[in-house]
Scaffold this motif. Structure first.
Motif, PDB file in Angstrom:
ATOM      1  N   ALA A 167      -2.382   7.204   7.783  1.00 18.68           N
ATOM      2  CA  ALA A 167      -3.466   6.357   8.301  1.00 18.68           C
ATOM      3  C   ALA A 167      -3.834   5.309   7.264  1.00 18.68           C
ATOM      4  CB  ALA A 167      -4.669   7.210   8.659  1.00 18.68           C
ATOM      5  N   VAL A 168      -2.952   4.321   7.111  1.00 16.24           N
ATOM      6  CA  VAL A 168      -3.226   3.239   6.158  1.00 16.24           C
ATOM      7  C   VAL A 168      -2.554   1.972   6.678  1.00 16.24           C
ATOM      8  CG1 VAL A 168      -1.267   3.957   4.716  1.00 16.24           C
ATOM      9  CG2 VAL A 168      -3.001   2.470   3.757  1.00 16.24           C
ATOM     10  N   SER A 169      -3.291   0.873   6.600  1.00 17.46           N
ATOM     11  CA  SER A 169      -2.725  -0.424   6.972  1.00 17.46           C
ATOM     12  C   SER A 169      -3.337  -1.487   6.082  1.00 17.46           C
ATOM     13  CB  SER A 169      -2.996  -0.739   8.441  1.00 17.46           C
ATOM     14  OG  SER A 169      -4.351  -1.121   8.611  1.00 17.46           O
ATOM     15  N   GLN A 171     -16.079  -1.325   0.184  1.00 21.63           N
ATOM     16  CA  GLN A 171     -15.673   0.082   0.146  1.00 21.63           C
ATOM     17  C   GLN A 171     -14.450   0.246  -0.754  1.00 21.63           C
ATOM     18  OE1 GLN A 171     -15.026   1.292   4.195  1.00 21.63           O
ATOM     19  NE2 GLN A 171     -17.111   0.838   4.818  1.00 21.63           N
ATOM     20  N   PRO A 172     -14.289   1.435  -1.360  1.00 27.14           N
ATOM     21  CA  PRO A 172     -13.153   1.658  -2.257  1.00 27.14           C
ATOM     22  C   PRO A 172     -11.834   1.771  -1.476  1.00 27.14           C
ATOM     23  CG  PRO A 172     -14.402   3.690  -1.981  1.00 27.14           C
ATOM     24  CD  PRO A 172     -15.173   2.611  -1.265  1.00 27.14           C
ATOM     25  N   VAL A 173     -10.736   1.374  -2.125  1.00 30.68           N
ATOM     26  CA  VAL A 173      -9.406   1.490  -1.516  1.00 30.68           C
ATOM     27  C   VAL A 173      -8.453   2.259  -2.424  1.00 30.68           C
ATOM     28  CG1 VAL A 173      -9.635  -0.590  -0.100  1.00 30.68           C
ATOM     29  CG2 VAL A 173      -8.714  -0.785  -2.427  1.00 30.68           C
ATOM     30  N   ASP A 174      -9.014   2.937  -3.422  1.00 31.73           N
ATOM     31  CA  ASP A 174      -8.201   3.636  -4.427  1.00 31.73           C
ATOM     32  C   ASP A 174      -7.234   4.642  -3.813  1.00 31.73           C
ATOM     33  OD1 ASP A 174     -11.031   2.965  -5.328  1.00 31.73           O
ATOM     34  OD2 ASP A 174      -9.973   3.114  -7.250  1.00 31.73           O
ATOM     35  N   ALA A 175      -7.584   5.259  -2.705  1.00 32.25           N
ATOM     36  CA  ALA A 175      -6.722   6.269  -2.085  1.00 32.25           C
ATOM     37  C   ALA A 175      -5.640   5.636  -1.212  1.00 32.25           C
ATOM     38  CB  ALA A 175      -7.556   7.230  -1.249  1.00 32.25           C
ATOM     39  N   LEU A 176      -5.715   4.323  -0.997  1.00 35.06           N
ATOM     40  CA  LEU A 176      -4.807   3.663  -0.054  1.00 35.06           C
ATOM     41  C   LEU A 176      -3.739   2.808  -0.729  1.00 35.06           C
ATOM     42  CD1 LEU A 176      -7.532   2.485   2.506  1.00 35.06           C
ATOM     43  CD2 LEU A 176      -6.197   4.601   2.538  1.00 35.06           C
ATOM     44  N   VAL A 177      -3.980   2.431  -1.979  1.00 35.19           N
ATOM     45  CA  VAL A 177      -3.034   1.597  -2.726  1.00 35.19           C
ATOM     46  C   VAL A 177      -2.799   2.228  -4.093  1.00 35.19           C
ATOM     47  CG1 VAL A 177      -3.741  -0.538  -1.547  1.00 35.19           C
ATOM     48  CG2 VAL A 177      -4.834   0.099  -3.702  1.00 35.19           C
ATOM     49  N   ALA A 181       3.136  -2.273  -8.148  1.00 38.14           N
ATOM     50  CA  ALA A 181       3.338  -1.075  -7.321  1.00 38.14           C
ATOM     51  C   ALA A 181       4.716  -0.461  -7.499  1.00 38.14           C
ATOM     52  CB  ALA A 181       3.111  -1.421  -5.847  1.00 38.14           C
ATOM     53  N   LEU A 182       5.721  -1.276  -7.797  1.00 36.88           N
ATOM     54  CA  LEU A 182       7.107  -0.790  -7.796  1.00 36.88           C
ATOM     55  C   LEU A 182       7.621  -0.371  -9.162  1.00 36.88           C
ATOM     56  CD1 LEU A 182       8.788  -3.303  -5.299  1.00 36.88           C
ATOM     57  CD2 LEU A 182       7.577  -1.177  -4.838  1.00 36.88           C
ATOM     58  N   LYS A 183       6.784  -0.506 -10.192  1.00 38.47           N
ATOM     59  CA  LYS A 183       7.211  -0.115 -11.545  1.00 38.47           C
ATOM     60  C   LYS A 183       7.638   1.357 -11.545  1.00 38.47           C
ATOM     61  CE  LYS A 183       4.919  -3.178 -14.744  1.00 38.47           C
ATOM     62  NZ  LYS A 183       3.688  -3.501 -15.400  1.00 38.47           N
ATOM     63  N   HIS A 205       0.830  -1.213   0.000  1.00 42.42           N
ATOM     64  CA  HIS A 205       0.000   0.000   0.000  1.00 42.42           C
ATOM     65  C   HIS A 205       0.863   1.261   0.000  1.00 42.42           C
ATOM     66  CE1 HIS A 205       0.839   0.228   4.285  1.00 42.42           C
ATOM     67  NE2 HIS A 205       0.280  -0.959   4.487  1.00 42.42           N
ATOM     68  N   ASN A 206       0.202   2.412   0.005  1.00 43.49           N
ATOM     69  CA  ASN A 206       0.897   3.688  -0.157  1.00 43.49           C
ATOM     70  C   ASN A 206       1.877   4.002   0.968  1.00 43.49           C
ATOM     71  OD1 ASN A 206      -0.429   4.075  -2.564  1.00 43.49           O
ATOM     72  ND2 ASN A 206      -2.036   5.357  -1.701  1.00 43.49           N
TER      73      ASN A 206
END
Length: 195
Positions: free
Chosen positions: A159-161, A173-179, A62-64, A15-16
């Motif tokens: 605030a992300v886990s 629920q959406p997770v677009d802002a967290l990953v 994620a790492l690209k 995640h972010n």
């Protein structure tokens, strides 16, 4: 001397906050590379983790774009529980002249004395510990009594886990802002973490 960081975890999902810590480690420690090591069988996890191939693919997505982020699959390739000391021994055998940093969070630092063969681990690496805002990382009593190298990483609070992300997906629920966006798409396409 080459400077190599190791950042291990289940990354279920990545995640972010993981990415922010990885970028901070590159910059703050002057690393030539940061090795992301997804755990094969995380021995301190009581829950079932997502299959390694899927966690690995999310990590790749994620790492690209950051050439100094390198994925190392040694723990996924090894059978049995994933112990950091085994990973360090294997990686350092290939590059014994490098300076090695182990990137961990304050929660892991506080429990490091529960890790397998932790005294040897402390001799092999400099710990790079992401503390909480304004609070210096605190070692457990056993570590405080032992000489070890530790560099605090000033990560701003996020605030992300992974636990929260899995719960949000299970609740629809959406997770677009967290990953990262490609990870969000992968989770949706493969129906991961659904109740």
């Amino acid at each position: 001397m080459k400077r190599i960081g190791i950042f291990g975890g289940s990354f279920d999902p990545v995640h972010n906050a993981h990415l922010a810590l990885g970028r901070l480690a590159l910059q703050h420690l002057g690393l030539d590379e940061l090795r992301w090591v997804p755990a094969g069988l995380p021995w301190q996890k009581s829950r079932q983790v997502t299959p390694g191939a899927q966690r690995l693919e999310m990590l790749r997505l994620a790492l690209k774009g950051e050439p100094r982020f390198v994925i190392d699959t040694c723990e996924l390739d090894r059978s049995g529980p994933s112990y950091t000391i085994d990973t360090l021994r294997a990686l350092q055998a290939h590059e014994p002249a490098a300076a090695w940093f182990l990137v961990i969070g304050q929660d892991q630092y506080a429990r490091l004395d529960t890790w397998r063969e932790w005294p040897e681990l402390l001799q092999r690496v400099t710990l790079a510990v992401a503390g909480r805002a304004g609070v210096p990382p605190q070692p457990p009593a056993a570590l405080a009594a032992v000489s070890h190298r530790m560099v605090p990483l000033p990560l701003p609070p996020m605030a992300v886990s992974a636990t929260e992300i899995r719960a949000r997906v299970a609740q629809g629920q959406p997770v677009d802002a967290l990953v990262p966006p490609p990870v969000a798409r992968y989770i949706e396409q493969h129906r991961l973490y659904q109740a």
